[in-house]
Design an enzyme around this catalytic site. Structure first.
Site, PDB file in Angstrom:
ATOM      1  N   GLY A  58       0.837  -1.198   0.000  1.00  0.00           N
ATOM      2  CA  GLY A  58       0.000   0.000   0.000  1.00  0.00           C
ATOM      3  C   GLY A  58       0.865   1.238   0.000  1.00  0.00           C
ATOM      4  O   GLY A  58       2.070   1.165   0.300  1.00  0.00           O
TER       5      GLY A  58
ATOM      6  N   CYS B 174       5.252  -6.098   1.612  1.00  0.00           N
ATOM      7  CA  CYS B 174       5.541  -4.663   1.566  1.00  0.00           C
ATOM      8  C   CYS B 174       4.855  -3.938   2.734  1.00  0.00           C
ATOM      9  O   CYS B 174       5.217  -4.165   3.883  1.00  0.00           O
ATOM     10  CB  CYS B 174       5.145  -4.080   0.212  1.00  0.00           C
ATOM     11  SG  CYS B 174       5.834  -2.434  -0.106  1.00  0.00           S
ATOM     12  N   TYR B 175       3.851  -3.098   2.474  1.00  0.00           N
ATOM     13  CA  TYR B 175       3.157  -2.422   3.574  1.00  0.00           C
ATOM     14  C   TYR B 175       2.534  -3.452   4.524  1.00  0.00           C
ATOM     15  O   TYR B 175       2.547  -3.279   5.753  1.00  0.00           O
ATOM     16  CB  TYR B 175       2.081  -1.489   3.020  1.00  0.00           C
ATOM     17  CG  TYR B 175       1.320  -0.725   4.083  1.00  0.00           C
ATOM     18  CD1 TYR B 175       1.864   0.421   4.653  1.00  0.00           C
ATOM     19  CD2 TYR B 175       0.068  -1.151   4.519  1.00  0.00           C
ATOM     20  CE1 TYR B 175       1.181   1.123   5.628  1.00  0.00           C
ATOM     21  CE2 TYR B 175      -0.626  -0.452   5.493  1.00  0.00           C
ATOM     22  CZ  TYR B 175      -0.065   0.684   6.043  1.00  0.00           C
ATOM     23  OH  TYR B 175      -0.742   1.380   7.020  1.00  0.00           O
TER      24      TYR B 175
ATOM     25  N   HIS C  77       8.134  -7.388  -3.432  1.00  0.00           N
ATOM     26  CA  HIS C  77       6.890  -7.804  -4.085  1.00  0.00           C
ATOM     27  C   HIS C  77       7.100  -9.133  -4.812  1.00  0.00           C
ATOM     28  O   HIS C  77       7.532  -9.151  -5.963  1.00  0.00           O
ATOM     29  CB  HIS C  77       6.430  -6.737  -5.078  1.00  0.00           C
ATOM     30  CG  HIS C  77       5.909  -5.502  -4.432  1.00  0.00           C
ATOM     31  ND1 HIS C  77       4.599  -5.385  -4.026  1.00  0.00           N
ATOM     32  CD2 HIS C  77       6.526  -4.338  -4.100  1.00  0.00           C
ATOM     33  CE1 HIS C  77       4.417  -4.189  -3.489  1.00  0.00           C
ATOM     34  NE2 HIS C  77       5.568  -3.537  -3.507  1.00  0.00           N
TER      35      HIS C  77
ATOM     36  N   GLU D 204       4.962 -10.987  -6.068  1.00  0.00           N
ATOM     37  CA  GLU D 204       3.937 -11.187  -7.092  1.00  0.00           C
ATOM     38  C   GLU D 204       4.318 -10.638  -8.458  1.00  0.00           C
ATOM     39  O   GLU D 204       3.712 -11.012  -9.473  1.00  0.00           O
ATOM     40  CB  GLU D 204       2.605 -10.572  -6.633  1.00  0.00           C
ATOM     41  CG  GLU D 204       2.517  -9.060  -6.664  1.00  0.00           C
ATOM     42  CD  GLU D 204       3.092  -8.392  -5.415  1.00  0.00           C
ATOM     43  OE1 GLU D 204       2.829  -7.194  -5.221  1.00  0.00           O
ATOM     44  OE2 GLU D 204       3.806  -9.066  -4.648  1.00  0.00           O
TER      45      GLU D 204
ATOM     46  N   ASP E 106     -14.944 -12.829 -23.557  1.00  0.00           N
ATOM     47  CA  ASP E 106     -15.713 -12.965 -22.317  1.00  0.00           C
ATOM     48  C   ASP E 106     -17.150 -13.407 -22.569  1.00  0.00           C
ATOM     49  O   ASP E 106     -17.645 -14.340 -21.929  1.00  0.00           O
ATOM     50  CB  ASP E 106     -15.689 -11.649 -21.532  1.00  0.00           C
ATOM     51  CG  ASP E 106     -14.283 -11.197 -21.209  1.00  0.00           C
ATOM     52  OD1 ASP E 106     -13.375 -12.052 -21.198  1.00  0.00           O
ATOM     53  OD2 ASP E 106     -14.073  -9.995 -20.981  1.00  0.00           O
TER      54      ASP E 106
ATOM     55  N   LYS F 223      -8.878 -12.866 -16.386  1.00  0.00           N
ATOM     56  CA  LYS F 223      -8.880 -13.102 -17.831  1.00  0.00           C
ATOM     57  C   LYS F 223      -8.155 -14.388 -18.203  1.00  0.00           C
ATOM     58  O   LYS F 223      -8.628 -15.156 -19.050  1.00  0.00           O
ATOM     59  CB  LYS F 223      -8.210 -11.909 -18.540  1.00  0.00           C
ATOM     60  CG  LYS F 223      -8.376 -11.907 -20.046  1.00  0.00           C
ATOM     61  CD  LYS F 223      -9.747 -11.379 -20.423  1.00  0.00           C
ATOM     62  CE  LYS F 223      -9.873 -11.103 -21.892  1.00  0.00           C
ATOM     63  NZ  LYS F 223     -11.139 -10.417 -22.210  1.00  0.00           N
TER      64      LYS F 223
END
Length: 520
Positions: A60, A87-88, A174, A176, A232, A375
């Site tokens: 954040g 992180c945060y 991070h 990710e 979609d 997606k």
């Protein structure tokens, strides 16, 4: 409608305002574990009421000690649920458990070298030194009691810690993002090896779960789905068709603004692979007439949106003349839900809702079989169901279609020019096996611009074509794709040779931000 979410193991991603919260949730799912995003403002009791298998605290933009910074109730850590801070979230976790977070005057942004040497359930057998992605000003300067600091950088002594069994752990970097080496492996180790999550979230189970939900909710009701030609709506319709068969009718409004071959693909290939009942409405002339002389992009969008709704209304009334339609299929994805503020475990099927300005006499309950999916998961579900790869791997395409890729008037002539140029670019990208590497490649016709050229023995005054290849994970941000020069040369040469109205091809090398992906 009852919430019939049936995922047995859920990892909650607590969003502290991070740009990467959705990416964290996706990485959890790539480890084949189901995840949901919840806001940091959600009371801990509500989080625990969801019976999560584990909780991940996102990054954040705030400083832990800043006035108004989001906090976390320390009782979360006494609930027996494994927690991982990023992180945060790493700093909030440290502060809540009695550690120390301070502004050391040394910030780290971007690629940073991490080192580790002590025993760690998360880092053992990984390289002693590897690159990670940092973005912090504050740092954890003292780990909570009972925790071991397991990694450091040149400027930050504590960039990872864990308790004795690593069920409470965190990292300053991070994991990710793709820039962090070994990031996905660290997340996988924590989720599977430490927490014990079962890796059962996969495309086969996703389809089976969504089909069961649709069957339960729709029952014997009749269902309507508007096919756009995109990924979609096609996969949402395929799931509903698998669930309720002939109770579903699809409507395809051919507004004449699709790319070359796409309308035929819907009418032929999609029907052949699903057996869906399809009503095609040829509205090409209607849309062209409404767009005649219009060059303002927002006006184009409004005209196309209004005309589409009116055409869809007429088709819906015709279909429901003998027997009422109960449900409308909508291809809402999980990022849409999160970004609209509905990411707090909202039910997969929403009741009465006025969709896209439909009038009062055409009110349906919504069926949203993709509502929990990202997606990439949607595409995997499509592959599992055997849908044509041309549909599944279709690049993102705007609702208003080629109309907003023509800078100028939308005419039959301009559409023909752009459609041919776009087809060439897509074909060459496919031949070069780049069509699934990049996010998308809008091709733009500058219809209001003429450039001087020399072709044969004379001057020409043709239109420029713009190539806009971009790379992205979620379209929120994007970078221009570094397409090899030889591929660009083939595309340019073919377009200027085969599309007589075009004498110049240019490349857009703007990232997002500041530029958007589409030109209009």
């Amino acid at each position: 409608m009852p919430n019939i979410q049936t995922n047995p193991e859920t990892v909650l991603v607590v969003d502290f305002g991070a740009q990467y919260a959705q990416l964290i949730a996706r990485r959890v799912r790539q480890a084949q574990v189901y995840s949901e995003i919840v806001p940091s403002s959600m009371p801990v009791d509500e989080m625990l009421a969801k019976k999560p298998k584990a909780i991940i605290l996102s990054g954040g933009p705030s400083s832990v000690y800043a006035s108004g910074a989001p906090k976390l109730d320390a009782k979360l850590f006494a609930a027996g649920v494994p927690v991982f801070g990023i992180c945060y979230g790493f700093q909030v976790m440290a502060a809540a458990l009695g550690g120390e977070v301070t502004k050391t005057g040394k910030s780290e942004y971007g690629r940073t070298t991490l080192s580790h040497s002590v025993s760690s359930k998360l880092l053992n057998n990984l390289p002693d030194i590897f690159s990670v992605w940092m973005s912090h000003g504050d740092s954890v300067t003292k780990a909570p009691e009972g925790f071991t600091s397991t990694a450091h950088t040149a400027d930050t002594p504590i960039v990872a810690f864990e308790n004795g069994d690593a069920t409470l752990a965190g990292v300053q970097f991070h994991p990710e993002v793709l820039h962090s080496e070994n990031g996905q492996e660290i997340l996988r180790r924590w989720l599977i090896d430490v927490v014990g999550c079962k890796p059962v979230w996969n495309s086969t189970n996703i389809v089976a779960t969504e089909v069961a939900k649709v069957k339960e909710v729709v029952g014997t009701g009749r269902v309507l789905c508007g096919l756009s030609g995109g990924v979609d709506s096609a996969i949402a319709a395929a799931i509903v068709q698998k669930a309720v068969g002939s109770q579903l009718t699809c409507v395809f409004v051919d507004h004449g603004l699709l790319r070359e071959g796409e309308a035929e693909q819907v009418e032929r290939d999609f029907v052949a692979s699903t057996g869906v009942k399809l009503k095609v409405v040829d509205a090409k002339e209607r849309f062209l007439k409404a767009l005649a002389g219009v060059t303002d992009p927002e006006t184009k969008r409004k005209i196309i949106g209004t005309e589409f709704i009116r055409v869809f209304e007429d088709a819906a009334r015709e279909i429901s003349a003998n027997e009422p339609i109960d449900f409308l299929v909508q291809g809402t994805l999980y990022p849409d839900v999160v970004e609209s503020g509905g990411g707090e475990g909202t039910a997969n099927i929403k009741s009465h809702h006025n969709v896209g300005g439909l009038p009062d006499d055409l009110q349906f309950k919504l069926v949203e079989p993709l509502r929990t999916l990202f997606k990439d998961e949607v595409r995997q579900a499509g592959l599992t169901m055997g849908l044509p790869e041309e549909i599944i791997w279709r690049q993102p395409f705007p609702g208003p279609g080629l109309a907003i890729r023509i800078v100028g008037e939308v005419s039959e002539k301009n559409l023909k020019i752009l459609r041919r140029a776009d087809s060439i670019a897509r074909e060459e990208l496919r031949i070069a096996e780049l069509d699934r590497v990049i996010w998308q490649c809008p091709v733009v016709l500058l219809a209001d611009v003429r450039s001087v050229g020399v072709q044969g023995d004379g001057r020409t005054y043709g239109h420029p074509i713009v190539l806009r290849p971009v790379s992205s994970e979620d379209a929120m941000t994007a970078d221009w794709s570094r397409i090899p020069y030889e591929v660009l040369e083939k595309i340019s040469t073919r377009i200027t040779n085969e599309v007589s109205e075009v004498n110049r091809v240019v490349l857009d090398v703007t990232s997002k931000p500041p530029g958007t992906i589409e030109w209009e």
